[in-house]
Design a protein around this motif. Structure first.
Motif, PDB file in Angstrom:
ATOM      1  N   GLY A   1      67.685  72.923  50.679  1.00  0.00           N
ATOM      2  CA  GLY A   1      68.638  72.283  49.777  1.00  0.00           C
ATOM      3  C   GLY A   1      69.527  71.256  50.465  1.00  0.00           C
ATOM      4  N   HIS A   2      69.233  70.953  51.738  1.00  0.00           N
ATOM      5  CA  HIS A   2      70.068  70.013  52.499  1.00  0.00           C
ATOM      6  C   HIS A   2      69.695  68.570  52.186  1.00  0.00           C
ATOM      7  N   PHE A   3      70.710  67.705  52.174  1.00  0.00           N
ATOM      8  CA  PHE A   3      70.507  66.266  52.011  1.00  0.00           C
ATOM      9  C   PHE A   3      71.432  65.520  52.952  1.00  0.00           C
ATOM     10  N   GLN A   4      71.068  64.291  53.244  1.00  0.00           N
ATOM     11  CA  GLN A   4      71.886  63.433  54.108  1.00  0.00           C
ATOM     12  C   GLN A   4      71.765  62.000  53.616  1.00  0.00           C
ATOM     13  N   LEU A   5      72.915  61.331  53.505  1.00  0.00           N
ATOM     14  CA  LEU A   5      72.963  59.909  53.159  1.00  0.00           C
ATOM     15  C   LEU A   5      73.675  59.189  54.308  1.00  0.00           C
ATOM     16  N   PRO A   6      73.158  58.051  54.768  1.00  0.00           N
ATOM     17  CA  PRO A   6      73.768  57.363  55.905  1.00  0.00           C
ATOM     18  C   PRO A   6      75.082  56.665  55.531  1.00  0.00           C
ATOM     19  N   VAL A   7      75.814  56.261  56.537  1.00  0.00           N
ATOM     20  CA  VAL A   7      77.015  55.441  56.332  1.00  0.00           C
ATOM     21  C   VAL A   7      76.596  54.211  55.540  1.00  0.00           C
ATOM     22  N   LYS A   8      77.422  53.802  54.582  1.00  0.00           N
ATOM     23  CA  LYS A   8      77.126  52.585  53.816  1.00  0.00           C
ATOM     24  C   LYS A   8      78.184  51.547  54.129  1.00  0.00           C
ATOM     25  N   ILE A   9      77.746  50.467  54.778  1.00  0.00           N
ATOM     26  CA  ILE A   9      78.624  49.342  55.106  1.00  0.00           C
ATOM     27  C   ILE A   9      78.107  48.131  54.344  1.00  0.00           C
ATOM     28  N   ALA A  10      79.016  47.387  53.758  1.00  0.00           N
ATOM     29  CA  ALA A  10      78.635  46.185  53.012  1.00  0.00           C
ATOM     30  C   ALA A  10      79.516  45.025  53.450  1.00  0.00           C
ATOM     31  N   LYS A  11      78.945  43.842  53.425  1.00  0.00           N
ATOM     32  CA  LYS A  11      79.681  42.626  53.734  1.00  0.00           C
ATOM     33  C   LYS A  11      80.183  42.046  52.413  1.00  0.00           C
ATOM     34  N   LEU A  12      81.510  42.060  52.224  1.00  0.00           N
ATOM     35  CA  LEU A  12      82.103  41.696  50.939  1.00  0.00           C
ATOM     36  C   LEU A  12      83.267  40.735  51.121  1.00  0.00           C
ATOM     37  N   ARG A  13      83.577  40.038  50.059  1.00  0.00           N
ATOM     38  CA  ARG A  13      84.782  39.204  50.042  1.00  0.00           C
ATOM     39  C   ARG A  13      85.953  40.111  49.687  1.00  0.00           C
ATOM     40  N   VAL A  14      86.969  40.108  50.524  1.00  0.00           N
ATOM     41  CA  VAL A  14      88.151  40.949  50.340  1.00  0.00           C
ATOM     42  C   VAL A  14      89.323  40.038  50.040  1.00  0.00           C
ATOM     43  N   SER A  15      89.983  40.290  48.934  1.00  0.00           N
ATOM     44  CA  SER A  15      91.128  39.469  48.549  1.00  0.00           C
ATOM     45  C   SER A  15      92.426  40.131  48.991  1.00  0.00           C
ATOM     46  N   PRO A  16      93.229  39.437  49.796  1.00  0.00           N
ATOM     47  CA  PRO A  16      94.526  39.988  50.163  1.00  0.00           C
ATOM     48  C   PRO A  16      95.545  39.864  49.030  1.00  0.00           C
ATOM     49  N   MET A  17      95.180  39.104  47.979  1.00  0.00           N
ATOM     50  CA  MET A  17      96.134  38.842  46.906  1.00  0.00           C
ATOM     51  C   MET A  17      95.933  39.735  45.687  1.00  0.00           C
ATOM     52  N   PHE A  18      94.759  40.353  45.532  1.00  0.00           N
ATOM     53  CA  PHE A  18      94.468  41.137  44.333  1.00  0.00           C
ATOM     54  C   PHE A  18      93.966  42.519  44.716  1.00  0.00           C
ATOM     55  N   ASP A  19      94.373  43.532  43.943  1.00  0.00           N
ATOM     56  CA  ASP A  19      93.845  44.875  44.143  1.00  0.00           C
ATOM     57  C   ASP A  19      92.421  44.935  43.614  1.00  0.00           C
ATOM     58  N   THR A  20      91.590  45.724  44.274  1.00  0.00           N
ATOM     59  CA  THR A  20      90.191  45.873  43.917  1.00  0.00           C
ATOM     60  C   THR A  20      89.880  47.350  43.728  1.00  0.00           C
ATOM     61  N   THR A  21      89.188  47.694  42.657  1.00  0.00           N
ATOM     62  CA  THR A  21      88.804  49.077  42.412  1.00  0.00           C
ATOM     63  C   THR A  21      87.581  49.430  43.257  1.00  0.00           C
ATOM     64  N   VAL A  22      87.677  50.571  43.950  1.00  0.00           N
ATOM     65  CA  VAL A  22      86.602  51.075  44.800  1.00  0.00           C
ATOM     66  C   VAL A  22      86.269  52.488  44.327  1.00  0.00           C
ATOM     67  N   THR A  23      84.969  52.788  44.129  1.00  0.00           N
ATOM     68  CA  THR A  23      84.579  54.128  43.674  1.00  0.00           C
ATOM     69  C   THR A  23      83.431  54.676  44.508  1.00  0.00           C
ATOM     70  N   GLN A  24      83.381  56.020  44.584  1.00  0.00           N
ATOM     71  CA  GLN A  24      82.270  56.755  45.188  1.00  0.00           C
ATOM     72  C   GLN A  24      81.915  57.881  44.225  1.00  0.00           C
ATOM     73  N   THR A  25      80.645  58.000  43.880  1.00  0.00           N
ATOM     74  CA  THR A  25      80.201  59.091  43.015  1.00  0.00           C
ATOM     75  C   THR A  25      78.887  59.627  43.566  1.00  0.00           C
ATOM     76  N   LEU A  26      78.782  60.964  43.624  1.00  0.00           N
ATOM     77  CA  LEU A  26      77.543  61.632  44.011  1.00  0.00           C
ATOM     78  C   LEU A  26      77.065  62.453  42.821  1.00  0.00           C
ATOM     79  N   VAL A  27      75.799  62.283  42.465  1.00  0.00           N
ATOM     80  CA  VAL A  27      75.214  62.974  41.318  1.00  0.00           C
ATOM     81  C   VAL A  27      73.908  63.626  41.760  1.00  0.00           C
TER      82      VAL A  27
END
Length: 184
Positions: free
Chosen positions: A83-109
């Motif tokens: 029943g074991h599972f493993q998911l690797p680290v997820k890194i993405a190259k994204l545009r980050v705005s210092p002026m606006f808040d951005t919604t970030v989510t993580q969901t495991l199903v």
């Protein structure tokens, strides 16, 4: 009569272009820095075990859904015989705005036997890269019949309010959980 003289505009235009170039390179790091892409960790490595009635669930698919603003990232893993599972680290190259808040989510199903069970859900503004999330996701025990629990975990800044997470899992490092209650 007045006589108009022709002015050579080339030196003025070249000077203006030089001033603009110097201005934008200094400002780029501030206001215009969000045009550049930055590497962000959207999820640490995830290790867990899925059980049903306290028996390992083999062959279940564990889906990871991540969002950063309007960008979506999905991957999955299949549970082994224990029943074991493993998911690797997820890194993405994204545009980050210092002026606006951005919604970030993580969901495991977990998808198993024609049913889908959400085992982890977290959301915040700008980042979910916290040591507390890394510790919890490093060793999860997810019993599919468990009720949803609302967890409060510490953020990086001790003065910040805790982060709320919903999960059915128990964790090897549950000592970092500040509060736990049934999710209604």
């Amino acid at each position: 009569m007045l006589e108009w003289q022709r002015i050579d505009k080339k030196p003025a235009i070249a000077g203006l272009a030089l001033i603009l170039l110097m201005f934008t390179t200094h400002v780029e790091a501030g206001v215009f820095g969000w045009f550049k892409k930055t590497e962000l960790e959207l999820s640490p490595e995830v290790n867990g075990t899925v059980t049903l009635h306290n028996k390992p669930v083999a062959g279940a698919t564990v889906h990871r859904y991540l969002t950063y603003s309007d960008k979506k990232f999905n991957d999955s893993a299949i549970t082994d015989e224990q029943g074991h599972f493993q998911l690797p680290v997820k890194i993405a190259k994204l545009r980050v705005s210092p002026m606006f808040d951005t919604t970030v989510t993580q969901t495991l199903v977990v998808e198993h036997a024609n049913s889908r069970t959400e085992i982890w859900a977290a959301a915040n503004l700008n980042t979910l890269n916290y040591d507390s999330i890394r510790q919890l996701l490093s060793s999860m025990q997810c019993e599919l019949t468990s009720p949803d629990m609302r967890l409060e975990i510490p953020m990086r800044n001790p003065q910040s309010p805790p982060l709320g997470v919903v999960s059915i899992c128990t964790f090897e490092h549950d000592e970092i959980i500040l509060e736990k209650e049934l999710w209604k």
